[in-house]
Design an enzyme around this catalytic site. Structure first.
Site, short mmCIF file in Angstrom:
data_model
loop_
_atom_site.label_atom_id
_atom_site.label_comp_id
_atom_site.label_asym_id
_atom_site.label_seq_id
_atom_site.Cartn_x
_atom_site.Cartn_y
_atom_site.Cartn_z
N GLY A 8 7.07 -11.13 -49.87
CA GLY A 8 8.10 -11.90 -49.18
C GLY A 8 7.81 -13.38 -49.23
O GLY A 8 6.78 -13.83 -49.74
N LYS A 13 1.80 -14.65 -52.15
CA LYS A 13 1.87 -14.15 -53.53
C LYS A 13 1.56 -15.24 -54.55
O LYS A 13 0.85 -14.99 -55.53
CB LYS A 13 3.21 -13.48 -53.81
CG LYS A 13 4.41 -14.38 -53.71
CD LYS A 13 5.71 -13.60 -53.76
CE LYS A 13 6.88 -14.52 -53.53
NZ LYS A 13 6.86 -15.21 -52.25
N HIS A 48 4.36 -28.09 -54.44
CA HIS A 48 3.73 -27.13 -55.36
C HIS A 48 2.95 -27.85 -56.45
O HIS A 48 1.86 -27.41 -56.83
CB HIS A 48 4.77 -26.20 -55.99
CG HIS A 48 5.05 -24.97 -55.18
ND1 HIS A 48 4.30 -23.84 -55.28
CD2 HIS A 48 6.00 -24.73 -54.24
CE1 HIS A 48 4.77 -22.93 -54.44
NE2 HIS A 48 5.79 -23.44 -53.80
N ARG A 52 -1.37 -27.38 -57.39
CA ARG A 52 -1.91 -26.81 -58.62
C ARG A 52 -3.00 -27.71 -59.19
O ARG A 52 -2.93 -28.94 -59.08
CB ARG A 52 -0.80 -26.66 -59.67
CG ARG A 52 0.20 -25.59 -59.34
CD ARG A 52 1.10 -25.31 -60.53
NE ARG A 52 1.93 -26.43 -60.91
CZ ARG A 52 3.17 -26.63 -60.48
NH1 ARG A 52 3.74 -25.79 -59.65
NH2 ARG A 52 3.86 -27.68 -60.89
N ASP A 82 6.29 -18.64 -61.99
CA ASP A 82 6.61 -18.67 -60.55
C ASP A 82 7.93 -19.41 -60.37
O ASP A 82 7.99 -20.61 -60.60
CB ASP A 82 5.48 -19.37 -59.79
CG ASP A 82 5.47 -19.05 -58.30
OD1 ASP A 82 6.39 -18.36 -57.83
OD2 ASP A 82 4.54 -19.50 -57.62
#
Length: 173
Positions: A8, A13, A48, A52, A82
């Protein structure tokens, strides 16, 4: 190794996928499917990017995922995608209705031919109530069908909840 990681929103994840990519010891290519259509999404994308590792190569591909995988998958690489649900959203919103089926079939067809490690991340959206709108119902249905087809083709399928992975197929130590 082909891995599908489901969970979810905010389940952990993506963090798990990034850990798997790092632990692969291979060069990592991150294929991002998000599009910055509004300020909030642009902020998410920027966040994001900062999370990374800077040495990872990032490829932004919102629609032609099979072609991007074909271009970047290689023996010495781990390609992390992703996420598939954003990709699915992009396709369902595409004005060319035939593009969805074309890209879906292309992804499923190319997966077994790819070299290197492939890690696919997707939101499991089928655990709640049946949505009221036709487009939302189609999205949930198509995501479920896509996940089933990918799970058959992947060596490992993990479900993540509260940051904890549960192996549905294969193993995760």
């Amino acid at each position: 190794m082909r891995s599908l990681i489901l969970g979810g929103a905010r389940s952990g994840k993506s963090a798990l996928a990034e850990r798997i990519a790092t632990e692969s010891g291979r060069e990592v290519v991150y294929i991002a499917t998000a599009q910055g259509g509004d300020d909030e999404m642009r902020e998410r994308i920027a966040h994001h990017r900062t999370q990374r590792p800077s040495h990872w190569r990032c490829v932004e591909e919102p629609v032609a995922l099979a072609a991007a995988l074909r271009d970047w998958a290689d023996d010495g690489r781990c390609v992390l995608v992703d996420c598939l649900t954003l990709w699915l959203t992009n396709l369902l919103a595409d004005p060319d209705a035939a593009r969805f089926e074309h890209e879906r079939v292309a992804l499923l067809d190319v997966l077994s031919d790819l070299r290197g490690d492939i890690v696919l991340v997707s939101n499991e959206v089928g655990l709640g109530v049946v949505p009221m709108g036709a487009l939302t119902r189609r999205f949930v249905d198509e995501a479920g069908r896509l996940h089933q087809a990918l799970a058959r083709r992947c060596d490992r399928v993990l479900f993540v909840a509260a940051g904890l992975p549960l192996a549905l197929k294969g193993t995760y130590e």
